[in-house]
Design a protein around this motif. Sequence first.
Motif, PDB file in Angstrom:
ATOM      1  N   GLY A 112      12.396  -3.043 -18.561  1.00 10.95           N
ATOM      2  CA  GLY A 112      12.020  -2.741 -19.938  1.00 10.95           C
ATOM      3  C   GLY A 112      13.064  -3.112 -20.973  1.00 10.95           C
ATOM      4  N   ALA A 113      14.069  -3.902 -20.603  1.00  9.34           N
ATOM      5  CA  ALA A 113      15.121  -4.297 -21.547  1.00  9.34           C
ATOM      6  C   ALA A 113      14.636  -5.439 -22.434  1.00  9.34           C
ATOM      7  CB  ALA A 113      16.372  -4.729 -20.785  1.00  9.34           C
ATOM      8  N   ILE A 114      15.165  -5.477 -23.665  1.00  8.89           N
ATOM      9  CA  ILE A 114      14.814  -6.529 -24.617  1.00  8.89           C
ATOM     10  C   ILE A 114      16.098  -7.165 -25.129  1.00  8.89           C
ATOM     11  CG2 ILE A 114      13.732  -6.998 -26.849  1.00  8.89           C
ATOM     12  CD1 ILE A 114      11.871  -4.620 -26.218  1.00  8.89           C
ATOM     13  N   TRP A 115      16.141  -8.499 -25.138  1.00  9.11           N
ATOM     14  CA  TRP A 115      17.306  -9.249 -25.580  1.00  9.11           C
ATOM     15  C   TRP A 115      17.242  -9.438 -27.094  1.00  9.11           C
ATOM     16  CZ3 TRP A 115      21.990 -10.505 -24.322  1.00  9.11           C
ATOM     17  CH2 TRP A 115      22.630 -11.608 -24.880  1.00  9.11           C
ATOM     18  N   VAL A 116      18.295  -8.979 -27.784  1.00  4.52           N
ATOM     19  CA  VAL A 116      18.396  -9.070 -29.244  1.00  4.52           C
ATOM     20  C   VAL A 116      19.721  -9.736 -29.578  1.00  4.52           C
ATOM     21  CG1 VAL A 116      18.478  -7.740 -31.387  1.00  4.52           C
ATOM     22  CG2 VAL A 116      17.039  -6.951 -29.500  1.00  4.52           C
ATOM     23  N   THR A 117      19.704 -10.675 -30.523  1.00  3.37           N
ATOM     24  CA  THR A 117      20.936 -11.336 -30.943  1.00  3.37           C
ATOM     25  C   THR A 117      21.137 -11.188 -32.446  1.00  3.37           C
ATOM     26  OG1 THR A 117      19.869 -13.468 -31.284  1.00  3.37           O
ATOM     27  CG2 THR A 117      20.797 -13.044 -29.092  1.00  3.37           C
ATOM     28  N   ASP A 118      22.337 -11.522 -32.889  1.00  3.73           N
ATOM     29  CA  ASP A 118      22.663 -11.345 -34.296  1.00  3.73           C
ATOM     30  C   ASP A 118      21.886 -12.275 -35.216  1.00  3.73           C
ATOM     31  OD1 ASP A 118      23.983 -13.586 -33.389  1.00  3.73           O
ATOM     32  OD2 ASP A 118      25.850 -13.158 -34.416  1.00  3.73           O
ATOM     33  N   ASP A 119      21.283 -13.334 -34.700  1.00  2.08           N
ATOM     34  CA  ASP A 119      20.517 -14.202 -35.590  1.00  2.08           C
ATOM     35  C   ASP A 119      19.211 -13.555 -36.049  1.00  2.08           C
ATOM     36  OD1 ASP A 119      19.109 -14.412 -33.230  1.00  2.08           O
ATOM     37  OD2 ASP A 119      18.971 -16.583 -33.243  1.00  2.08           O
ATOM     38  N   SER A 120      18.825 -12.437 -35.428  1.00  2.73           N
ATOM     39  CA  SER A 120      17.626 -11.724 -35.859  1.00  2.73           C
ATOM     40  C   SER A 120      17.966 -10.368 -36.498  1.00  2.73           C
ATOM     41  CB  SER A 120      16.672 -11.522 -34.679  1.00  2.73           C
ATOM     42  OG  SER A 120      17.287 -10.751 -33.674  1.00  2.73           O
ATOM     43  N   LEU A 121      19.243 -10.150 -36.790  1.00  2.00           N
ATOM     44  CA  LEU A 121      19.682  -8.878 -37.378  1.00  2.00           C
ATOM     45  C   LEU A 121      20.495  -9.120 -38.646  1.00  2.00           C
ATOM     46  CD1 LEU A 121      21.059  -7.156 -34.142  1.00  2.00           C
ATOM     47  CD2 LEU A 121      18.893  -6.655 -35.275  1.00  2.00           C
ATOM     48  N   PRO A 122      20.286  -8.311 -39.681  1.00  2.79           N
ATOM     49  CA  PRO A 122      21.153  -8.430 -40.846  1.00  2.79           C
ATOM     50  C   PRO A 122      22.559  -7.909 -40.554  1.00  2.79           C
ATOM     51  CG  PRO A 122      19.588  -6.655 -41.154  1.00  2.79           C
ATOM     52  CD  PRO A 122      19.224  -7.341 -39.875  1.00  2.79           C
ATOM     53  N   HIS A 123      22.659  -6.992 -39.590  1.00  2.00           N
ATOM     54  CA  HIS A 123      23.959  -6.470 -39.141  1.00  2.00           C
ATOM     55  C   HIS A 123      23.784  -5.977 -37.712  1.00  2.00           C
ATOM     56  CE1 HIS A 123      27.642  -4.153 -38.830  1.00  2.00           C
ATOM     57  NE2 HIS A 123      28.050  -4.725 -39.945  1.00  2.00           N
ATOM     58  N   ARG A 124      24.744  -6.256 -36.869  1.00  2.00           N
ATOM     59  CA  ARG A 124      24.600  -5.900 -35.453  1.00  2.00           C
ATOM     60  C   ARG A 124      24.577  -4.398 -35.205  1.00  2.00           C
ATOM     61  NH1 ARG A 124      30.001  -8.811 -33.251  1.00  2.00           N
ATOM     62  NH2 ARG A 124      28.874 -10.492 -34.226  1.00  2.00           N
ATOM     63  N   ALA A 125      24.976  -3.594 -36.188  1.00  2.00           N
ATOM     64  CA  ALA A 125      24.951  -2.138 -36.018  1.00  2.00           C
ATOM     65  C   ALA A 125      23.572  -1.536 -36.270  1.00  2.00           C
ATOM     66  CB  ALA A 125      25.969  -1.484 -36.950  1.00  2.00           C
ATOM     67  N   LEU A 126      22.682  -2.301 -36.912  1.00  2.00           N
ATOM     68  CA  LEU A 126      21.380  -1.753 -37.311  1.00  2.00           C
ATOM     69  C   LEU A 126      20.609  -1.084 -36.176  1.00  2.00           C
ATOM     70  CD1 LEU A 126      19.208  -1.309 -39.466  1.00  2.00           C
ATOM     71  CD2 LEU A 126      18.363  -3.614 -38.968  1.00  2.00           C
ATOM     72  N   PRO A 127      20.448  -1.702 -34.997  1.00  2.00           N
ATOM     73  CA  PRO A 127      19.639  -1.036 -33.960  1.00  2.00           C
ATOM     74  C   PRO A 127      20.294   0.194 -33.344  1.00  2.00           C
ATOM     75  CG  PRO A 127      20.292  -3.246 -33.241  1.00  2.00           C
ATOM     76  CD  PRO A 127      20.856  -3.038 -34.605  1.00  2.00           C
ATOM     77  N   PHE A 128      21.540   0.468 -33.708  1.00  2.00           N
ATOM     78  CA  PHE A 128      22.237   1.599 -33.104  1.00  2.00           C
ATOM     79  C   PHE A 128      22.476   2.749 -34.080  1.00  2.00           C
ATOM     80  CE2 PHE A 128      23.510  -2.362 -31.057  1.00  2.00           C
ATOM     81  CZ  PHE A 128      22.954  -2.130 -29.811  1.00  2.00           C
ATOM     82  N   LEU A 129      22.379   2.469 -35.376  1.00  2.00           N
ATOM     83  CA  LEU A 129      22.620   3.514 -36.371  1.00  2.00           C
ATOM     84  C   LEU A 129      21.343   4.165 -36.882  1.00  2.00           C
ATOM     85  CD1 LEU A 129      25.516   1.988 -38.497  1.00  2.00           C
ATOM     86  CD2 LEU A 129      25.645   3.702 -36.686  1.00  2.00           C
ATOM     87  N   CYS A 130      20.216   3.492 -36.728  1.00  2.00           N
ATOM     88  CA  CYS A 130      18.958   4.062 -37.223  1.00  2.00           C
ATOM     89  C   CYS A 130      18.541   5.254 -36.354  1.00  2.00           C
ATOM     90  CB  CYS A 130      17.872   2.991 -37.227  1.00  2.00           C
ATOM     91  SG  CYS A 130      17.534   2.286 -35.602  1.00  2.00           S
ATOM     92  N   GLN A 131      17.705   6.110 -36.933  1.00  2.19           N
ATOM     93  CA  GLN A 131      17.196   7.270 -36.189  1.00  2.19           C
ATOM     94  C   GLN A 131      16.098   6.871 -35.200  1.00  2.19           C
ATOM     95  OE1 GLN A 131      18.246  10.598 -36.292  1.00  2.19           O
ATOM     96  NE2 GLN A 131      19.963   9.563 -37.279  1.00  2.19           N
ATOM     97  N   HIS A 132      15.284   5.910 -35.591  1.00  2.00           N
ATOM     98  CA  HIS A 132      14.189   5.427 -34.742  1.00  2.00           C
ATOM     99  C   HIS A 132      14.232   3.903 -34.767  1.00  2.00           C
ATOM    100  CE1 HIS A 132      12.507   9.492 -34.645  1.00  2.00           C
ATOM    101  NE2 HIS A 132      12.803   9.530 -35.929  1.00  2.00           N
ATOM    102  N   LEU A 133      13.973   3.292 -33.611  1.00  7.22           N
ATOM    103  CA  LEU A 133      14.060   1.839 -33.499  1.00  7.22           C
ATOM    104  C   LEU A 133      12.745   1.272 -33.007  1.00  7.22           C
ATOM    105  CD1 LEU A 133      15.725  -0.806 -33.475  1.00  7.22           C
ATOM    106  CD2 LEU A 133      16.444  -0.209 -31.144  1.00  7.22           C
TER     107      LEU A 133
END
Length: 196
Positions: A112-133
Motif C-alpha cells: 500500500g505504499a505510494i511513491w511521492v517526489t518533490d516535483d509534485s510537492l510545493p514543499h517536501r514537508a507538506l505530506p507530513f505536517l498536515c492533519q489529514h493527507l
Amino acid sequence: MNSRERILSTVRQNQPISVALPLVTPPDPVAPLSDTFCKGVERIGGQVIRVQDPGRITAYVREAFGPEMDWVSAVDGLAGTRQLDQNLHRGHTLATVELAICAGHFGVAENGAIWVTDDSLPHRALPFLCQHLGLVVAESALVATMHDAYRLLDGRTFDYGVFIAGPSKTADIEQSLVIGAHGPRSLTVFLLADSL
C-alpha cells in the motif's frame, strides 16, 4: 604498526568470501493489483476511494470533511480552497494545513505504499505536517511488489523521494498503537480509474 593499523590489517585479512546476491523472482499476483493495493492500504490504516474523475475528489472532501474544510491541493487540475505559495522555503508555515492532497507517481500493491517526489510537492514537508493527507494515484500506475518499484526507480535520480504508507503511526512495547502521533491522522488514497 600501532593498534589501530593492526586491527584494520587483521580485519582485511579475515574477510568472508564474496557471494552474489540471489535473484528474487516475486510470484505472480493472484488478485488484480488494484484489489491487492486497496487491501494493503486498508491494512495499514488508510482508506481508498476509487474515482473516475478528479472532480469527484472535491465532492468527497466536502462530504467527508464538511463544506467549511480549508484544504490545499498539490495536484494539477484540482483546486483546493486555499492556495499555497509556490516559493515556500520554511516548512513550518504548513503547520496550519488541515487537509493536503498530493499526487503520487505510483503505488505498490503488496504494502500500500505510494511513491511521492518533490516535483509534485510545493514543499517536501507538506505530506507530513498536515492533519489529514490525500494521495492521488492512477490505477494504471500500480506495481505488484517493492522489487518492481525499485526497478522502476533504477537509474533515475531525485532531489527528494519518499514512499508513504498509511497515516502516521507509533507503538510501544505494551502494544498500544497511536495513529497520527507524528504526522497525518488519516490517509485517503484516491485511486483514479484506468479509463482516464
